[in-house]
Design a protein around this motif. Structure first.
Motif, PDB file in Angstrom:
ATOM      1  N   THR A  98      80.201  -4.056 -20.928  1.00 51.34           N
ATOM      2  CA  THR A  98      80.057  -2.973 -21.899  1.00 51.34           C
ATOM      3  C   THR A  98      81.169  -3.035 -22.940  1.00 51.34           C
ATOM      4  O   THR A  98      80.908  -2.904 -24.150  1.00 51.34           O
ATOM      5  CB  THR A  98      80.071  -1.622 -21.180  1.00 51.34           C
ATOM      6  OG1 THR A  98      79.016  -1.593 -20.208  1.00 51.34           O
ATOM      7  CG2 THR A  98      79.878  -0.475 -22.160  1.00 51.34           C
ATOM      8  N   GLU A  99      82.391  -3.243 -22.495  1.00 49.22           N
ATOM      9  CA  GLU A  99      83.510  -3.343 -23.436  1.00 49.22           C
ATOM     10  C   GLU A  99      83.307  -4.493 -24.410  1.00 49.22           C
ATOM     11  O   GLU A  99      83.567  -4.361 -25.613  1.00 49.22           O
ATOM     12  CB  GLU A  99      84.817  -3.529 -22.670  1.00 49.22           C
ATOM     13  CG  GLU A  99      85.257  -2.291 -21.903  1.00 49.22           C
ATOM     14  CD  GLU A  99      86.474  -2.564 -21.040  1.00 49.22           C
ATOM     15  OE1 GLU A  99      87.003  -3.707 -21.091  1.00 49.22           O
ATOM     16  OE2 GLU A  99      86.907  -1.646 -20.307  1.00 49.22           O
TER      17      GLU A  99
ATOM     18  N   TYR B 253      85.287  -3.888 -12.507  1.00 51.73           N
ATOM     19  CA  TYR B 253      83.843  -3.775 -12.267  1.00 51.73           C
ATOM     20  C   TYR B 253      83.084  -4.423 -13.426  1.00 51.73           C
ATOM     21  O   TYR B 253      83.347  -4.159 -14.602  1.00 51.73           O
ATOM     22  CB  TYR B 253      83.453  -2.304 -12.127  1.00 51.73           C
ATOM     23  CG  TYR B 253      82.059  -2.076 -11.618  1.00 51.73           C
ATOM     24  CD1 TYR B 253      81.722  -2.355 -10.297  1.00 51.73           C
ATOM     25  CD2 TYR B 253      81.073  -1.568 -12.451  1.00 51.73           C
ATOM     26  CE1 TYR B 253      80.444  -2.131  -9.820  1.00 51.73           C
ATOM     27  CE2 TYR B 253      79.790  -1.333 -11.985  1.00 51.73           C
ATOM     28  CZ  TYR B 253      79.476  -1.619 -10.668  1.00 51.73           C
ATOM     29  OH  TYR B 253      78.197  -1.398 -10.201  1.00 51.73           O
ATOM     30  N   TYR B 254      82.124  -5.276 -13.079  1.00 50.58           N
ATOM     31  CA  TYR B 254      81.507  -6.155 -14.071  1.00 50.58           C
ATOM     32  C   TYR B 254      80.777  -5.397 -15.178  1.00 50.58           C
ATOM     33  O   TYR B 254      80.861  -5.765 -16.350  1.00 50.58           O
ATOM     34  CB  TYR B 254      80.552  -7.113 -13.363  1.00 50.58           C
ATOM     35  CG  TYR B 254      80.077  -8.266 -14.214  1.00 50.58           C
ATOM     36  CD1 TYR B 254      80.914  -8.879 -15.138  1.00 50.58           C
ATOM     37  CD2 TYR B 254      78.787  -8.761 -14.079  1.00 50.58           C
ATOM     38  CE1 TYR B 254      80.481  -9.956 -15.899  1.00 50.58           C
ATOM     39  CE2 TYR B 254      78.343  -9.839 -14.828  1.00 50.58           C
ATOM     40  CZ  TYR B 254      79.200 -10.432 -15.745  1.00 50.58           C
ATOM     41  OH  TYR B 254      78.758 -11.496 -16.496  1.00 50.58           O
ATOM     42  N   THR B 255      80.045  -4.362 -14.826  1.00 51.05           N
ATOM     43  CA  THR B 255      79.294  -3.631 -15.841  1.00 51.05           C
ATOM     44  C   THR B 255      80.225  -3.054 -16.898  1.00 51.05           C
ATOM     45  O   THR B 255      79.901  -3.050 -18.094  1.00 51.05           O
ATOM     46  CB  THR B 255      78.454  -2.510 -15.193  1.00 51.05           C
ATOM     47  OG1 THR B 255      77.689  -3.057 -14.116  1.00 51.05           O
ATOM     48  CG2 THR B 255      77.514  -1.869 -16.199  1.00 51.05           C
ATOM     49  N   ARG B 256      81.389  -2.580 -16.489  1.00 49.01           N
ATOM     50  CA  ARG B 256      82.374  -2.069 -17.447  1.00 49.01           C
ATOM     51  C   ARG B 256      82.857  -3.164 -18.391  1.00 49.01           C
ATOM     52  O   ARG B 256      82.998  -2.951 -19.598  1.00 49.01           O
ATOM     53  CB  ARG B 256      83.572  -1.488 -16.699  1.00 49.01           C
ATOM     54  CG  ARG B 256      83.431  -0.040 -16.279  1.00 49.01           C
ATOM     55  CD  ARG B 256      84.745   0.484 -15.763  1.00 49.01           C
ATOM     56  NE  ARG B 256      85.034   0.030 -14.406  1.00 49.01           N
ATOM     57  CZ  ARG B 256      86.236   0.005 -13.861  1.00 49.01           C
ATOM     58  NH1 ARG B 256      87.291   0.369 -14.562  1.00 49.01           N
ATOM     59  NH2 ARG B 256      86.406  -0.387 -12.614  1.00 49.01           N
ATOM     60  N   ILE B 257      83.120  -4.348 -17.827  1.00 51.10           N
ATOM     61  CA  ILE B 257      83.624  -5.451 -18.643  1.00 51.10           C
ATOM     62  C   ILE B 257      82.593  -5.850 -19.702  1.00 51.10           C
ATOM     63  O   ILE B 257      82.921  -6.023 -20.888  1.00 51.10           O
ATOM     64  CB  ILE B 257      83.960  -6.651 -17.747  1.00 51.10           C
ATOM     65  CG1 ILE B 257      85.049  -6.286 -16.744  1.00 51.10           C
ATOM     66  CG2 ILE B 257      84.403  -7.844 -18.593  1.00 51.10           C
ATOM     67  CD1 ILE B 257      85.265  -7.352 -15.677  1.00 51.10           C
TER      68      ILE B 257
ATOM     69  N   ARG C  61      77.108   3.791 -24.407  1.00 50.81           N
ATOM     70  CA  ARG C  61      78.370   3.457 -25.062  1.00 50.81           C
ATOM     71  C   ARG C  61      78.168   2.412 -26.160  1.00 50.81           C
ATOM     72  O   ARG C  61      78.752   2.499 -27.245  1.00 50.81           O
ATOM     73  CB  ARG C  61      79.377   2.929 -24.042  1.00 50.81           C
ATOM     74  CG  ARG C  61      79.988   3.982 -23.146  1.00 50.81           C
ATOM     75  CD  ARG C  61      81.130   3.382 -22.330  1.00 50.81           C
ATOM     76  NE  ARG C  61      82.173   2.810 -23.176  1.00 50.81           N
ATOM     77  CZ  ARG C  61      83.097   1.964 -22.772  1.00 50.81           C
ATOM     78  NH1 ARG C  61      83.114   1.561 -21.508  1.00 50.81           N
ATOM     79  NH2 ARG C  61      84.007   1.505 -23.609  1.00 50.81           N
ATOM     80  N   VAL C  62      77.330   1.424 -25.880  1.00 52.19           N
ATOM     81  CA  VAL C  62      77.063   0.394 -26.885  1.00 52.19           C
ATOM     82  C   VAL C  62      76.323   0.996 -28.078  1.00 52.19           C
ATOM     83  O   VAL C  62      76.631   0.693 -29.245  1.00 52.19           O
ATOM     84  CB  VAL C  62      76.269  -0.768 -26.261  1.00 52.19           C
ATOM     85  CG1 VAL C  62      75.927  -1.811 -27.316  1.00 52.19           C
ATOM     86  CG2 VAL C  62      77.052  -1.398 -25.115  1.00 52.19           C
ATOM     87  N   LEU C  63      75.362   1.857 -27.808  1.00 52.34           N
ATOM     88  CA  LEU C  63      74.625   2.500 -28.906  1.00 52.34           C
ATOM     89  C   LEU C  63      75.532   3.410 -29.720  1.00 52.34           C
ATOM     90  O   LEU C  63      75.386   3.506 -30.948  1.00 52.34           O
ATOM     91  CB  LEU C  63      73.439   3.276 -28.339  1.00 52.34           C
ATOM     92  CG  LEU C  63      72.360   2.436 -27.641  1.00 52.34           C
ATOM     93  CD1 LEU C  63      71.289   3.340 -27.057  1.00 52.34           C
ATOM     94  CD2 LEU C  63      71.753   1.422 -28.601  1.00 52.34           C
ATOM     95  N   ASP C  64      76.471   4.083 -29.061  1.00 51.91           N
ATOM     96  CA  ASP C  64      77.438   4.906 -29.807  1.00 51.91           C
ATOM     97  C   ASP C  64      78.290   4.040 -30.719  1.00 51.91           C
ATOM     98  O   ASP C  64      78.578   4.413 -31.870  1.00 51.91           O
ATOM     99  CB  ASP C  64      78.330   5.675 -28.835  1.00 51.91           C
ATOM    100  CG  ASP C  64      77.627   6.842 -28.174  1.00 51.91           C
ATOM    101  OD1 ASP C  64      76.544   7.235 -28.661  1.00 51.91           O
ATOM    102  OD2 ASP C  64      78.148   7.359 -27.162  1.00 51.91           O
ATOM    103  N   ALA C  65      78.719   2.888 -30.222  1.00 54.79           N
ATOM    104  CA  ALA C  65      79.511   1.978 -31.053  1.00 54.79           C
ATOM    105  C   ALA C  65      78.696   1.476 -32.232  1.00 54.79           C
ATOM    106  O   ALA C  65      79.221   1.333 -33.354  1.00 54.79           O
ATOM    107  CB  ALA C  65      80.001   0.804 -30.205  1.00 54.79           C
ATOM    108  N   LEU C  66      77.431   1.233 -32.014  1.00 53.92           N
ATOM    109  CA  LEU C  66      76.552   0.800 -33.105  1.00 53.92           C
ATOM    110  C   LEU C  66      76.447   1.881 -34.170  1.00 53.92           C
ATOM    111  O   LEU C  66      76.518   1.606 -35.379  1.00 53.92           O
ATOM    112  CB  LEU C  66      75.181   0.464 -32.526  1.00 53.92           C
ATOM    113  CG  LEU C  66      74.144  -0.126 -33.471  1.00 53.92           C
ATOM    114  CD1 LEU C  66      74.590  -1.483 -33.982  1.00 53.92           C
ATOM    115  CD2 LEU C  66      72.800  -0.234 -32.754  1.00 53.92           C
TER     116      LEU C  66
END
Length: 467
Positions: free
Chosen positions: A213-214, A207-211, A289-294
């Motif tokens: 995001t990763e 699924y594109y949104t998952r890709i 998820r991206v903000l958590d990684a940040l």
């Protein structure tokens, strides 16, 4: 703008009439609005002198009220709502145009889409036009000032072999070139495979949104040795209406594409409010998820995050109390949810009612990144840095839009609009954000002035090619 207009504008926009109307009946939205205070630059802040990292996140066809913090009655977006609580929520933020490609041109160049040939396509649908690689962009100018640059997700500013993010200032690109794709197969509007790393095809049928995001999580988590710009452009919640896990709908859309159905991705016979809700909430989780990684990377304080949409909402979006949707210059087609956060310099829990639009963010980010616009390509946006950091008032100015068959200009609370009917209309957005009470018959002088202002700008733009 007259002193009366300026006072009216400040009172109307600062009074949160629009925000209140959108959230009055909603418990969560009301609580969010009640916790906000009118924006005021915090002169006491300024922790650290480094230039910020920049994370600019675009949703695709996300309606103005599709976030719970903007009044959605059924979609819950806790991660984006938290981002708003930690920063500034803009109630009167606009896209640079009413469809995908022109807005991206306006953001990447800081100029009206009609300044360039590629920006006249609404949107780009073939290989004949694109963003000229010689034209300076947000990425090329920041790269020249020492930034690392990356674009992850939807490009939609031209196709290979002539156009690509890597030819326009981005060091790295991972994503799709076209305006839409099927979320699993990555088949685009013409049935072509459309997932690339750089200029080479990249195979991944998840699924594109998952890709995306990763990829974004990996990028922000790197050990960067210089400030960076990441344009993270999701295709969510753009059609086709396929939520994560909905492989049956995916298979049916793919079957139709391969059978030669040119309208399969438009999905006019599919989708639902329930599917749309899943897609927006998935977008929210992905941004979270991206903000958590940040945060885990230790860069949160020094990273300026902007979240917005490329234009107004589509068939299943929620735009109340606005009229119109994507492709229209009515408010619902160009007013978009927009949130900014920069913990090192800007206090959270604030709301701004100042009218701003996509080219303003280009000018703002260039100033904050220490980059200068190219003198041969002057910006049409105005930097918000003084307003955001030093409490300066924004100058008197007009916001201008043009799409084929429609025109609009906003000055303070007043909006001049001409739709495909060819009739000039005038709306006082401080009292009529739904654009139902045409004041043109009673404000002929004001209407004439705004129409003349629109025509002065239009005269400096490229003409549309013959249809």
């Amino acid at each position: 703008m007259s002193p009366h207009d300026r006072t009216l504008s400040r009172r109307a926009l600062g009074g949160a009439a629009l925000a209140g109307a959108a959230t009055a009946a909603l418990g969560e939205g009301t609580a969010h609005a009640a916790a906000e205070r009118p924006f005021r630059a915090a002169r006491s802040l300024g922790r650290g002198a480094r230039r910020p990292n920049i994370l600019f996140v675009l949703g695709d066809d996300l309606g103005w009220a599709d976030l719970s913090s903007y009044g959605s009655p059924h979609i819950r977006t806790p991660h984006l709502d938290r981002l708003a609580r930690q920063g500034v929520r803009f109630t009167d933020a606009y896209s640079g145009s009413a469809t995908c490609s022109p807005t991206r041109f306006s953001l990447y160049t800081g100029r009206y889409p009609g300044r360039t040939k590629g920006g006249l396509a609404e949107p780009i649908a073939d290989r004949s036009v694109g963003l000229d690689p010689t034209h300076p962009t947000l990425a090329s100018l920041l790269r020249g000032a020492g930034y690392a640059t990356a674009l992850i997700g939807k490009w939609h500013c031209g196709y290979l072999p002539d156009y690509s993010p890597t030819r326009s200032g981005w060091d790295e690109f991972f994503g799709n070139f076209g305006g839409a794709l099927e979320y699993y197969s990555k088949l685009g509007l013409g049935g072509e495979y459309d997932l690339y790393e750089g200029d080479a095809e990249y195979r991944d049928l998840r699924y594109y949104t998952r890709i995306l995001t990763e990829r974004a999580v990996e990028y922000v988590g790197r050990d960067h040795d210089r400030p960076w710009l990441l344009n993270l452009n999701f295709t969510t919640p753009h059609w086709p209406w396929i939520a994560d896990g909905d492989t049956a709908t995916s298979a049916e859309v793919v079957r139709r594409i391969k059978a030669g159905d040119g309208g399969a991705l438009w999905h006019q016979d599919g989708g639902s409010l329930a599917t749309y809700k899943k897609m927006v909430e998935d977008l929210d989780r992905s941004v979270g998820r991206v903000l958590d990684a940040l945060r885990r990377s230790g860069q949160e304080d020094d990273t300026l995050v902007v979240f917005a949409s490329d234009n107004g909402g589509e068939r299943f979006s929620y735009t109340w109390p606005l009229s119109g949707n994507k492709a229209s210059l009515l408010e619902g087609g160009i007013r978009v949810p927009t949130v900014l956060r920069w913990p090192a310099r800007i206090e959270g829990g604030q709301v701004s009612h100042e009218p701003v639009f996509s080219p303003d963010w280009t000018a703002t980010l260039l100033e904050l990144g220490g980059a200068r616009p190219h003198p041969a390509h002057p910006l049409d946006g105005h930097s918000l840095a003084g307003y955001l950091l030093r409490g300066a008032e924004l100058p008197e100015r007009d916001l201008f839009w043009r799409v084929r068959g429609e025109r609009a200009l906003r000055r303070g609370p007043w909006k001049y609009y001409r739709g495909k009917s060819g009739r000039d209309q005038l709306f006082d957005l401080s009292a009529d954000q739904r654009e139902q009470a045409d004041r043109a018959p009673f404000e002929q002088a004001r209407l004439a002035g705004l129409r003349a202002a629109w025509e002065r700008v239009d005269a400096t733009l490229l003409p549309y090619p013959a249809a």
